[in-house]
Design an enzyme around this catalytic site. Structure first.
Site, PDB file in Angstrom:
ATOM      1  CE  LYS A  76      -3.665   2.007   2.734  1.00 29.95           C
ATOM      2  NZ  LYS A  76      -4.705   2.044   3.584  1.00 29.95           N
ATOM      3  CB  SER A 151      -7.247   4.650   2.677  1.00 35.36           C
ATOM      4  OG  SER A 151      -6.751   3.847   3.836  1.00 35.36           O
ATOM      5  CB  SER A 175      -8.221   1.990   5.450  1.00 36.09           C
ATOM      6  OG  SER A 175      -8.777   3.385   5.696  1.00 36.09           O
TER       7      SER A 175
END
Length: 469
Positions: A76, A151, A175
Site C-alpha cells: 500500500k 483507503s 480502510s
C-alpha cells in the site's frame, strides 16, 4: 493462468513442491496486470518486468525463506518499501524513494515475498474512496464506474481482479473493511498493537490505525497476519499475540453473534444494506451459530465526538508541519486541511474528554462481550458510489456533515482497537458487493478467523463470483 485463482497458501504449496516456478507465477502476474490494470488502476509504481523476472529466477534457485517464497506482492502506497516511491497519494511526496523497508514490509520480504510495486490509496489515506492527484482513481472491478473504497482500495481491487493473491493494507477508519466489502474479498483489522507500524514520531498518543492483511480466503488472511504480527522493542505499545493460521483446520467452534444493525437508527444505511446483511446472518444461523439482534451498547453520538476529536488530533500531528507552511498547505486536499485545522484547535480538556468517552466505550464493550462472542455490523452504510464523486453527501435524506460521516459504522471497533474481520456478504440486484464486520474483543483474532473460515467453507463468495473484466 488457472493458478491466479488459487489461494496464496495453495500457490505456496505448489511452489514448494516444484509444480510451479516463481518465474511462471511472476510472468502470469505481470500479464494479468497488463491486461486489466489499465481499467482498474489498482497497482501503481510497478517495477521493471525484467528486474522482477530476474528476482523470480533468483527465488527459484534459492532455498525457501518462508511460506511467501516467490509470491508477488504489492505494498500500500502509505508504507515504505526500499527502492520504491512512497507518494502517499500526494504531489508533495510523488517520486520520493524509500531508503528502507517499514517493519511489516521487511517481514514480508523475510518470508520470501517478491515486492512488485505499490497499491493505490487516497491522499494520505484520508477518506474511504481511493483517488489522488498522483495516480488517479481506482475503479471497482465489479463496476468500473464505481469506487473501490479506501483507503486500501488499490489493494482490494487488485485482489478482486486477480492481479494479486495477497495484499498489504492498513486501517484507521475502515480502510481494510470497506474496500474488502466493496470488492468481495476479506480484510482484517487485527487487535491494535499486533502488527507494528513504523517506529517514527510519537509512540504513545495516537492509537487509532493499524496495519493488516487482505486476501480472498480467511486461511490466507490468517497466514499473512501471522507473518506481519509480533512485538517490536522500538514500539512500546506493540503486543505479542499468538499465530492464528493453525486454528483453521478441522471442526470449527460455533459462536454467539450479536447483530447491531444500524445501531438503532444512528447509522443511516442505503436501501438493501440491512436486508442483505440479515440474509447473510440467517445463513450463519443455519450453520449452527447463535445469531440474535442486540441493543446498542453505547451512545453513538458520544463515540462520534470522541472519534472525530482524536482522529483530527492525530491528523494534525502528522500533517501539521505541511499545513503550517502556506506554500505547501495548498497541496493538501480540503479534507486534510479541515482535519488539521480542527485538530490544532482542540484544548487539552477536549482531548481528555474524548479519551474518557473512549474509555467508557471500552468498558461497555467488554460487558457486551460477556453475552456474545462476536458483534456484527455492515462494513459500510452505502453501496459503491460513482468513482467521480468525492464522497456521499446524504443517505436516505440524512445529510452527511463531513467527508467521512458515511463511514460512522466502522467507528465502534476503531475507537478502542478491537479486532475485526470483514467477510463478503453477497451482492445486490446490480451485482454490487457488500461486506460484514465481525468484531471481537481484544485478542480474539483467532476466533474471528474461525468464524470467517466457517462462512467461507459454506459460501466461497470470492471464488464463486469473480468480477467480469
Amino acid at each position: 493462468m488457472e493458478f491466479l485463482e488459487w489461494d496464496a497458501v495453495e500457490l505456496s504449496g505448489a511452489l514448494a513442491a516444484g509444480r510451479l516456478s516463481a518465474v511462471e507465477v511472476m510472468q502470469a502476474t505481470l500479464a494479468r496486470i497488463e491486461a486489466v490494470n489499465g481499467a482498474v488502476n489498482a497497482v501503481v509504481s510497478l517495477r521493471d518486468a525484467d528486474d522482477l523476472l530476474a528476482e523470480a529466477r533468483a527465488a527459484d534457485a534459492a532455498p525457501r525463506q518462508g511460506w511467501l517464497h516467490g509470491i508477488p506482492m504489492a505494498i500500500k502506497d502509505l508504507a515504505h518499501a526500499k527502492g520504491l516511491p512512497t507518494s502517499q497519494g500526494s504531489p508533495l511526496f510523488a517520486g520520493r524513494i524509500a531508503q528502507q523497508d517499514d517493519i511489516a514490509v521487511a517481514r514480508l520480504r523475510a518470508a520470501g515475498a517478491l515486492i512488485i510495486g505499490k497499491t493505490n490509496t487516497p491522499e494520505f489515506g484520508l477518506g474511504s474512496h481511493t483517488f489522488n492527484p498522483v495516480h488517479g482513481a481506482t475503479h471497482n472491478p465489479y463496476d468500473l464506474d464505481r469506487s473501490a473504497g479506501g483507503s486500501s482500495g488499490g489493494a482490494a481491487a487488485a485482489l478482486a481482479a486477480r492481479m494479486l493473491c495477497l495484499a498489504d493494507g492498513s486501517d484507521m477508519m475502515g480502510s481494510l473493511r470497506n474496500p474488502a466489502g466493496w470488492n468481495n474479498v476479506y480484510g482484517m483489522r487485527p487487535t491494535w498493537g499486533t502488527v507494528p507500524g513504523d517506529p517514527a514520531g510519537d509512540l504513545f498518543l495516537h492509537q487509532l490505525s493499524t496495519l493488516g492483511p487482505m486476501a480472498r480466503s480467511p486461511r490466507d488472511l490468517a497466514a499473512l497476519r501471522d507473518v506481519k504480527r509480533g512485538a517490536d522493542p522500538r514500539l512500546p505499545l506493540s503486543a505479542e499475540w499468538a499465530d492464528c493460521a493453525t486454528g483453521l483446520t478441522g471442526d470449527l467452534p460455533k459462536q454467539r453473534i450479536g447483530w447491531l444493525g444500524d445501531w438503532d437508527g444512528a447509522f443511516p444505511c442505503a436501501p438493501g444494506i440491512i436486508e442483505l446483511s440479515e440474509a447473510a446472518l440467517q445463513q450463519m444461523a443455519e450453520l449452527g451459530h447463535a445469531v440474535a439482534p442486540m441493543a446498542p451498547p453505547f451512545d453513538a453520538d458520544a463515540m462520534w465526538e470522541s472519534w472525530t476529536t482524536l482522529r483530527s488530533f492525530a491528523v494534525a500531528a502528522s500533517l501539521g508541519a505541511i499545513y503550517d507552511d502556506p506554500a505547501r498547505r495548498e497541496h493538501l486536499k480540503p479534507a486534510a486541511q479541515w482535519e488539521v485545522a480542527r485538530g490544532q484547535g482542540f484544548s487539552a480538556t477536549d482531548i481528555q474528554r474524548a479519551s474518557s468517552i473512549r474509555s467508557n466505550w471500552f468498558r461497555a464493550a467488554m460487558q457486551a462481550f460477556e453475552t456474545v462472542d462476536v458483534l456484527v455490523l455492515p462494513s459500510a452504510q452505502v453501496w459503491p458510489f460513482d468513482v467521480g464523486a468525492v464522497h456521499p453527501t446524504e443517505i436516505n435524506g440524512s445529510a452527511m456533515d463531513s467527508y467521512h460521516r458515511w463511514m460512522q459504522v466502522v467507528v465502534p471497533a476503531s475507537l478502542i482497537g478491537l479486532p475485526v474481520v470483514n467477510i463478503p456478504a453477497g451482492f445486490d440486484a446490480r451485482g454490487l458487493p457488500l461486506g460484514l464486520q465481525l468484531i471481537g474483543k481484544r485478542g480474539s483474532d483467532a476466533r474471528l478467523l474461525q468464524l470467517a473460515e466457517d462462512w467461507h467453507r459454506a459460501t466461497g463468495l470470492p471464488q464463486a463470483f469473480p468480477p467480469k473484466l
